[in-house]
Design an enzyme around this catalytic site. Structure first.
Site, mmCIF file in Angstrom:
data_model
loop_
_atom_site.group_PDB
_atom_site.id
_atom_site.type_symbol
_atom_site.label_atom_id
_atom_site.label_comp_id
_atom_site.label_asym_id
_atom_site.label_seq_id
_atom_site.Cartn_x
_atom_site.Cartn_y
_atom_site.Cartn_z
ATOM 1 N N HIS B 194 0.832 -1.211 0.000
ATOM 2 C CA HIS B 194 0.000 0.000 0.000
ATOM 3 C C HIS B 194 0.864 1.259 0.000
ATOM 4 O O HIS B 194 0.606 2.211 -0.735
ATOM 5 C CB HIS B 194 -0.936 -0.013 1.200
ATOM 6 C CG HIS B 194 -1.778 1.215 1.289
ATOM 7 N ND1 HIS B 194 -2.897 1.385 0.513
ATOM 8 C CD2 HIS B 194 -1.638 2.344 2.000
ATOM 9 C CE1 HIS B 194 -3.413 2.565 0.759
ATOM 10 N NE2 HIS B 194 -2.676 3.173 1.669
ATOM 11 N N GLU B 438 -6.543 -12.793 -12.088
ATOM 12 C CA GLU B 438 -5.499 -12.654 -11.072
ATOM 13 C C GLU B 438 -5.265 -13.948 -10.305
ATOM 14 O O GLU B 438 -4.361 -14.036 -9.492
ATOM 15 C CB GLU B 438 -5.845 -11.515 -10.114
ATOM 16 C CG GLU B 438 -7.205 -11.638 -9.474
ATOM 17 C CD GLU B 438 -7.590 -10.407 -8.649
ATOM 18 O OE1 GLU B 438 -6.688 -9.752 -8.115
ATOM 19 O OE2 GLU B 438 -8.790 -10.128 -8.561
ATOM 20 N N ASP B 462 -1.556 -9.822 -7.812
ATOM 21 C CA ASP B 462 -2.001 -11.075 -7.220
ATOM 22 C C ASP B 462 -1.646 -12.267 -8.097
ATOM 23 O O ASP B 462 -1.251 -13.310 -7.587
ATOM 24 C CB ASP B 462 -3.510 -11.037 -6.949
ATOM 25 C CG ASP B 462 -3.810 -10.298 -5.651
ATOM 26 O OD1 ASP B 462 -2.860 -10.065 -4.879
ATOM 27 O OD2 ASP B 462 -4.978 -9.964 -5.403
ATOM 28 N N CYS B 509 -3.994 -4.095 -15.044
ATOM 29 C CA CYS B 509 -4.087 -3.018 -14.066
ATOM 30 C C CYS B 509 -3.148 -3.254 -12.886
ATOM 31 O O CYS B 509 -3.215 -2.585 -11.884
ATOM 32 C CB CYS B 509 -5.523 -2.858 -13.582
ATOM 33 S SG CYS B 509 -6.236 -4.370 -12.961
#
Lengths: 89, 578
Positions: B194, B438, B462, B509
């Site tokens: 993050h 993913e 992921d 993405c």
């Protein structure tokens, strides 16, 4: 050692403000002062101990004093309990 | 005074360099380590405890005075209670007892307070149960004094601040977006944590994975963050500062150069045009996306809707939020990813009976969670559907691992449409629906999936971590997270070829899409849309405009002949200096 039963009469029970008052009152005496509710016995000079009792209005507790000024201590403690710590009854 | 010029190696999470002053962001939880002590050290620890309590007493008395002055006597009673807790003989005795038995003061305070709060947790009455927080507040103050830390809040940040923290949570960074900071340094995290994502979107350098860094720095200490090399330099020497000042100036002029690309199309020298989009998590970021030349929102992380409040977002809130983004982005597309959270994050929104999972990444999250709680899912779908009349919105389901999940999700989507019809609310019936690829199982069956949906979008973060079995946040194994691994390249090729065979577009993405290192590979594989943090768009565009589709295809052919990472890295180097 002296002891006496007393009922908690103020509406909110032994919340933070009365607990503070009890501790401040108890500190003035050199005797050991205990509050006993059911199985639990806590030091009246310990605010967390008193809060841990979670004693609501109407609960009956036992006050116990032990030491050189146990007589006066018990009397003073009974007084603040009986007038509901100056709070709404 | 001589500078120490201490150089520490971490993981480069966001590029750029910054020179500034350390700002240690306090955490609520202190990391408390148990130490065995004996003999004279016991006396020392008792003295430290006494000293910390004394300092805390002074602080509390000041609080009390301040409260009295500002709010009146009744409020000052709070500080009163805190002072009594500080002097509570029961607690003090327990702590001293533990120290006398041979543990350090920090651990003794921590353990005793923990035991007391456990007892409080058992109380039926809410008022009394909540008193444990008073105890925890006081304990925090004692702990801070024991550790010799001075309290700092975000309000003390200034433009020279470089934030040093154990970890940055979404809640921390939301507040930080308001204030300018120069850089981030954290103990926890990898290239796609993050902290890294936020730093990239704010375009400030970040270095993560620096173990124990919060213990090595002091507030206000001079610091350099090198997000290009993944270095942090504490107390830098004059020469080092001079070098970095030069690098900083180069960085600024590069940035200016990139801005020239903003309004130019992302087209190769032989005419292949691709879409470059931005990943966002709230409507405030749309402006930055457009400023960097985004021609799409390739990923709208709707989780922010669920994380920023204490209650479950309503259909109306979803609608308002997505409409705003759709209108601002018109005529460009906005791909809204439906909620991608696990039960652990949602339980605080009032959903009961969700247990703690041993392995949340493989647990009940994203589409799995939505299918189990269709009402929560439907509220979001209805909000998206209604917003679709205001722009070019598409729906994307996350974490699909099998065909039945797509069918079930679509069934709920149809129910949402039916309900809206009955309620007389407008929506676009022909809204496009795609899925994130993913999970490795989905990547392998992407030929089957492509027939069921309107588009695919590859979530590489992921996909790579699931395929490689690497937790990208774990500093010890983060180096095994390799996007160019032959297995990943083969998976990507399979996904893109499958989508094209079914006549569908395919985007990406994940972080990989925004890293200029991989742009040529993705072009060569035939990717149609790249979505990334806004700041990366000009860099990726610059590369796309400098190469041809033909040579990138050739590069991919060469890469597919490579059998290991070493060969792949050499091939990439050759391509770079071709």
């Amino acid at each position: 050692m002296r002891e006496k039963n007393v009922k908690i009469v103020n509406k909110l029970g032994l919340h933070a403000r009365p607990a503070s008052l009890i501790v401040q009152t108890a500190m003035a005496f050199s005797s050991n002062i205990y509050i006993i509710k059911d199985e639990a016995k806590v030091d009246a000079k310990s605010i967390m101990g008193i809060l841990m009792l979670a004693a609501a209005c109407g609960t009956e507790i036992k006050l116990q004093t032990e030491g050189p000024d146990e007589e006066q201590a018990l009397e003073k403690m009974l007084e603040i309990f009986n007038n509901g710590f100056g709070e709404e009854i | 005074m001589k500078q120490n010029n201490i150089i520490l190696n971490g993981i480069a999470a966001s590029s750029g360099v910054a020179i500034g002053k350390v700002f240690v962001l306090e955490e609520d939880d202190f990391l408390v380590i148990k130490k065995e002590i004996s003999g004279s050290h016991i006396k020392q620890e008792l003295a430290r405890l006494k000293d910390a309590i004394e300092k805390t007493k002074v602080e509390l008395e000041e609080d009390q005075k301040e409260l009295n002055k500002v709010l009146g006597e009744n409020y000052a009673k709070i500080a009163d209670a805190h002072l009594l807790i500080l002097n509570d003989p029961m607690i003090k005795n327990e702590i001293e007892k533990m120290i006398n038995k041979g543990t350090n003061a920090e651990y003794a305070v921590h353990k005793v307070v923990e035991n007391f709060s456990k007892t409080f947790d058992l109380i039926d009455n809410e008022y009394f149960r909540e008193r444990k927080h008073d105890l925890l507040d006081v304990a925090k103050k004692i702990m801070r004094n024991l550790l010799g830390k001075t309290k700092k809040s975000l309000a003390d940040l200034d433009e020279d601040s470089i934030i040093v923290a154990k970890n940055l949570t979404p809640a921390d960074t939301v507040n930080m977006k308001e204030v300018m900071v120069k850089g981030f340094v954290t103990e926890i995290g990898g290239k796609t944590s993050h902290t890294a994502l936020v730093a990239q979107s704010l375009e400030i350098p970040a270095v993560v994975g620096l173990k124990d860094i919060t213990y090595k720095v002091k507030q206000e200490m001079p610091i350099i963050v090198d997000g290009n090399l993944g270095l942090v330099i504490l107390d830098p020497s004059k020469e080092t500062i001079e070098n970095y000042k030069r690098e900083y100036e180069i960085q600024i002029s590069n940035k200016k150069e990139l801005e020239k690309f903003k309004d130019l199309p992302a087209v190769t020298t032989d005419g292949r045009e691709v879409i470059l989009g931005a990943n966002i998590e709230n409507p405030e970021e749309v402006r930055a996306a457009l400023r960097h030349g985004a021609n799409a929102i390739g990923l709208y992380r709707s989780e922010f809707m669920y994380m920023s409040k204490k209650t479950m977002p309503t259909e109306e809130e979803h609608y308002q939020n997505y409409s705003k983004v759709a209108k601002m982005m018109m005529p460009y597309e906005v791909i809204i990813r439906t909620m991608d959270l696990g039960g652990d994050k949602i339980s605080r929104l009032g959903l009961m009976n969700i247990g703690r999972e041993a392995n949340p990444f493989m647990g009940l999250r994203a589409i799995r969670f939505c299918l189990k709680y269709p009402d929560i899912f439907k509220a979001q779908l209805k909000g998206i559907l209604r917003a679709s009349v205001h722009g070019n919105i598409k729906i994307m389901y996350p974490m699909i691992s099998r065909i039945s999940e797509i069918k079930e999700a679509n069934k709920i989507l149809e129910q949402a449409k039916e309900e809206l019809k009955k309620e007389g609310k407008k929506f676009r019936d022909d809204i496009e629906v795609g899925v994130m690829i993913e999970v490795p199982s989905a990547a392998v069956i992407s030929d089957i999936i492509a027939k069921e949906v309107d588009f695919l979008s590859i979530g590489t973060n992921d996909l790579i971590q699931y395929t490689m079995a690497v937790d990208r946040v774990n500093a010890d194994v983060a180096h095994l997270y390799t996007p160019m691994h032959p297995a990943i390249l083969r998976l990507l090729k399979n996904i893109i070829d499958s989508a094209h065979a079914a006549g569908k577009n395919v985007g990406m993405c994940g972080e990989m899409a925004g890293d200029p290192l991989y742009t040529a590979i993705l072009l060569g594989l035939g990717l149609d849309e790249f979505s990334m943090s806004a700041g990366q768009i000009p860099k990726v565009k610059k590369i796309i405009r400098s190469i041809s589709k033909a040579e990138s295809k050739k590069l991919v052919e060469q890469l597919f002949k490579c059998t290991n990472m070493q060969e792949i890295n050499i091939t990439m180097k050759k391509f770079k200096y071709r």
